[in-house]
Design an enzyme around this catalytic site. Structure first.
Site, short mmCIF file in Angstrom:
data_model
loop_
_atom_site.label_atom_id
_atom_site.label_comp_id
_atom_site.label_asym_id
_atom_site.label_seq_id
_atom_site.Cartn_x
_atom_site.Cartn_y
_atom_site.Cartn_z
N LYS A 232 10.61 19.72 12.10
CA LYS A 232 11.06 19.12 12.87
C LYS A 232 11.37 17.84 12.32
O LYS A 232 10.81 16.55 12.77
CB LYS A 232 9.29 18.61 13.74
CG LYS A 232 9.12 19.25 14.75
CD LYS A 232 7.77 18.84 15.67
CE LYS A 232 7.01 20.17 15.72
NZ LYS A 232 6.13 20.13 16.28
N ASP A 268 -0.33 23.34 18.68
CA ASP A 268 0.87 23.06 19.60
C ASP A 268 0.39 24.10 20.88
O ASP A 268 0.16 24.02 22.01
CB ASP A 268 1.47 22.03 19.53
CG ASP A 268 2.82 22.40 19.30
OD1 ASP A 268 3.08 23.53 18.91
OD2 ASP A 268 3.80 22.19 19.83
C1 BGC Z 1 6.08 23.83 14.45
C2 BGC Z 1 4.90 24.69 15.19
C3 BGC Z 1 4.60 23.97 16.46
C4 BGC Z 1 6.45 23.95 16.82
C5 BGC Z 1 6.62 23.13 18.28
C6 BGC Z 1 7.50 24.12 15.01
O1 BGC Z 1 8.72 23.60 14.35
O2 BGC Z 1 6.51 24.18 13.10
O3 BGC Z 1 3.71 24.71 14.13
O4 BGC Z 1 3.96 24.93 17.27
O5 BGC Z 1 6.90 23.00 16.16
O6 BGC Z 1 5.85 22.00 18.88
#
Ligand code: BGC
Length: 573
Positions: A232, A268
Site C-alpha cells: 500500500k 485484517d
Molecule cells: C496487504 C494485505 C492486506 C490487504 C488489505 C494488502 O496490500 O498486503 O496483508 O490484508 O492489503 O488491507
C-alpha cells in the site's frame, strides 16, 4: 415505480429500466430505496453457468455496453472497440483461465518446495477456529492498516460483543519517510491516550491486546509475526524483516505507564473473518476490498504442506493467502490492458501486485483516469476542456467511481459534481454518459476478478454452506460491487455450494481480540481474557475522533528474527 416479481422472493441483482436514449443500471439497493423489498441476504446457491451469462458488464451485456458507447461516440466506432470495449470486456474463458492460474498459485504457496518462490504466499496463521459464542472477557484491540488507526476495548460475553472505540489517523509523512521506531511510538502514544481517558494506566494486572497488522507477515506464533515487506505504498524504514509485536511492545515500554501484553497479531482479513464468524457460524473466508485487497480462509491441515505447528484438533488452520501478489511472475500479462501497464510502470513496485492493481481502491480511479486521458490525448473527447487535475496521477479518486455509479437518472448530478471537483465544469451529457460507462466496465472487471478468487476459496472450504466475511471501503461504498459479486461468484463455482456475503464493518480490529479468545478456548481456558477492567460506560458502542499529535522520535532497535524466517521471506519481495 417498477413492479418486480421474483420466484424466490429476491430481487434481481441489477435491473435496467428503459429511459429513452439511455440504458441505466439500477442496483438492488436503488430498487429497495424505491420501495421494493429484498430478502435478507440468504445463502446464494450455485447458479447457472451458461454462455448467456458470459461477457456481462454490471447489469448490461457486452453488446449493450458496446451499443451505448458506440451510439454516443458514433464517429469513432473502431476506436471505441479497440481502446475501451475489447481491453476491458473480456470473454468468460479468459476469466476461467485466470481462475485456474490462481488455483495453481494457491497450491504453490502451500507446498514447502515451491513456497519460497511462490508469488501468492499462503501464510498459515496460528488461528485454528472461529468464535463459537462462548468466548468471554475484555481485551484491547489495535487495528493498523495504513493511514487509519483504530483502538477498541472489546467486551465479549456469551456471543455478544460490546466495543468502546476510538479512530485515529497516521500522518502520511510518518508512513513514507518515518522510521519504524517513530511509527510504533506513534501507535504506543495513541494507546496511552486511550488508556488514560479510560483510567486504565498503571494497572497491576496486564491488559491483553490483540493487534491487527494489515501487511504480509510470516507468523512465528499467535503473537509473533515478521513483516516480509510493506504494501500500500508504505515505506517506513527499519520494519521489514522485523518481528512487529516486539517492536510494539518495546514502544509501549518506552512510553511507560501501560501494563499491556500482546496476545495475538492477525492480518485484517483474519480479523474480519473472526468478527464475521461471531455473527454467522458459516463464515470460513475473510475478504478485504480496500486500498489493498486480500483474503484468508479456513484450510484443512493435511493440505497445508508448510504447516509445522501442532497437528491436534481442530485439524484446520486459517491461511492468509496474500493473493494481492498474484501475477508477479507475469502470468497475468495476457490480460493486462495498456492502462494497467501504464499504471504498473508508474507504481512504486512495477511488476508486483498485478491482481491487486486491477481491483483495489488505490487503483481503480487511476485506471478510469487513464482511459479518459487516452480519449483526450487522441482527440476523441474532452478536447474543449481538460485540466491539470485530470493530468495528475492518482487524482481521480476511486470514491468518484462510487459517486458516478450512484447517479440515478440522466441529470447526472453526482457525475457533474465529480467533474467539478476535477475543475472540469460544464461537462456535457455525453461526457457524463461516457464516464458512467467507463466506471462501470472498470468496476465490473474488478468484481469479476474478485468473484473468481472467492469462488476458488469457497470450493476449497470443507463446508457446503460458506459465509464470506467482508469489509473495506470498496465493498462498503461502491453501489454495485456487492451485487456484482453475488451475481458472478456462481459463474466460477465448480462444486455445489451455497455462499453468503456477510458484512463485517470495522470488524478487523475486534477480530484480533477474538482470535486470542478463541485460542484460549481451544486450550481449555474458558476463554477468560481479563474480567476486571472497569466498565467503560458512556463510551461503549461509540467512536470518538482522534485528536492526536505526532509521536516523538527514538533510536531504531535491533530485533532480528531467526535465519529460517529470513529464508522464508527472501523471495516474498
Ligand atoms: C496487504 C494485505 C492486506 C490487504 C488489505 C494488502 O496490500 O498486503 O496483508 O490484508 O492489503 O488491507
Amino acid at each position: 415505480m417498477y413492479v418486480l416479481l421474483w420466484d424466490n422472493g429476491r430481487l434481481p441483482d441489477t435491473f435496467t429500466p428503459t429511459i429513452p436514449g439511455i440504458s441505466f443500471v439500477m442496483s438492488a439497493t436503488d430498487l429497495s430505496a424505491m420501495g421494493a423489498t429484498r430478502a435478507r441476504p440468504s445463502l446464494t446457491s450455485h447458479g447457472s453457468r451458461g454462455s448467456m451469462m458470459q461477457k456481462q458488464v454490471g447489469g448490461l451485456s457486452l453488446e449493450q455496453v458496446k451499443e451505448n458507447l458506440l451510439g454516443i461516440l458514433a464517429d469513432n466506432t473502431d476506436y471505441v472497440v479497440n481502446n475501451i470495449i475489447e481491453p476491458f470486456c473480456r470473454p468468460h474463458e479468459e476469466y476461467c483461465r485466470i481462475q485456474q492460474l490462481l488455483l495453481e498459485n494457491l497450491e504453490r504457496g502451500l507446498d514447502p518446495v515451491s513456497h519460497p518462490t511462490a508469488p501468492v504466499k499462503m501464510y498459515p496463521t496460528f488461528v485454528r477456529d472461529i468464535p463459537n459464542g462462548t468466548e468471554k472477557g475484555q481485551m484491547l484491540a489495535l487495528d493498523f492498516g495504513s493511514h487509519h488507526l483504530r483502538l477498541e476495548l472489546v467486551t465479549l460475553d456469551n456471543g455478544s460483543c460490546t466495543v468502546d472505540s476510538q479512530n485515529g489517523f497516521v500522518p502520511e509523512t510518518l508512513l513514507t519517510d518515518g522510521t519504524g521506531e517513530q511509527l510504533f511510538d506513534y501507535l504506543a502514544k495513541f494507546l496511552h491516550r486511550f488508556l488514560k481517558q479510560r483510567k486504565l494506566l498503571n494497572r497491576s494486572d496486564p491488559i491483553p491486546l490483540g493487534f491487527t497488522f494489515a501487511f504480509p507477515c510470516v507468523r512465528l506464533a499467535l503473537n509473533r509475526a515478521v513483516l516480509t515487506h510493506w504494501t500500500k505504498n508504505l515505506h517506513c524504514d527499519g520494519v521489514e524483516g522485523q518481528e512487529v509485536v516486539a517492536m510494539l511492545e518495546e514502544a509501549i515500554t518506552r512510553k511507560g505507564e501501560m501494563n499491556v501484553v500482546v496476545d495475538a497479531v492477525v492480518n485484517d482479513t483474519v480479523g474480519t473473518l473472526m468478527s464475521g464468524g461471531l455473527d454467522d457460524p458459516t463464515c470460513a473466508i475473510g475478504l478485504i476490498l480496500s486500498k489493498g485487497v486480500n483474503a484468508c480462509y479456513m484450510e484443512q491441515l493435511d493440505r497445508v504442506g508448510t504447516w509445522t505447528g501442532d497437528t491436534g484438533e481442530p485439524k484446520q488452520v486459517v491461511i492468509d493467502t496474500e493473493w494481492e501478489g498474484f501475477g508477479a511472475d507475469g502470468c497475468l500479462e495476457f490480460f493486462m490492458t495498456l492502462y494497467d501497464k501504464e499504471l504498473d510502470e508508474h507504481s512504486k513496485r512495477p511488476g508486483r501486485y498485478i491482481y491487486e492493481k486491477m481491483i483495489s481502491a488505490q487503483n481503480l480511479g487511476e485506471i478510469v483516469r487513464l482511459v479518459l486521458k487516452k480519449l483526450h490525448d487522441d482527440d476523441i473527447m474532452f478536447q474543449e476542456h481538460w485540466t491539470e487535475e485530470m493530468d495528475t496521477r492518482g487524482r481521480f479518486y476511486t470514491k468518484y467511481i462510487s459517486e458516478v455509479l450512484s447517479d440515478e437518472d440522466i441529470r447526472f448530478q453526482k457525475t457533474r459534481h465529480v467533474f467539478e471537483d476535477l475543475h472540469l465544469g460544464h461537462a456535457s451529457e455525453i461526457e457524463c454518459r461516457v464516464l458512467h460507462h467507463v466506471c462501470q466496465i472498470v468496476s465490473t472487471r474488478a468484481a469479476t476478478l474478485t468473484a473468481l478468487g472467492l469462488a476458488t476459496l469457497i470450493d476449497r472450504v470443507a463446508k457446503n454452506e460458506v459465509g464470506v466475511a467482508v469489509d473495506g471501503a470498496l465493498y462498503r461504498y461502491h453501489p454495485t460491487f456487492k451485487t456484482m459479486l453475488e451475481q458472478k461468484i456462481p459463474l466460477f463455482l465448480k462444486k455445489d455450494k451455497m455462499f453468503r456475503l456477510v458484512s463485517a464493518a470495522d470488524g478487523s480490529g475486534r477480530g484480533a481480540a477474538l482470535a486470542a479468545a478463541v485460542a484460549e478456548r481451544i486450550k481449555g481456558n474458558h476463554c477468560a481474557l481479563s474480567t476486571d477492567i472497569p466498565n467503560t460506560g458512556d463510551n461503549a458502542h461509540t467512536d470518538t475522533p482522534n485528536t492526536g499529535d505526532n509521536a516523538c522520535t527514538a533510536e531504531e532497535g535491533n530485533k532480528t528474527p531467526d535465519a529460517s524466517v529470513v529464508n522464508q521471506m527472501s523471495d516474498a519481495k
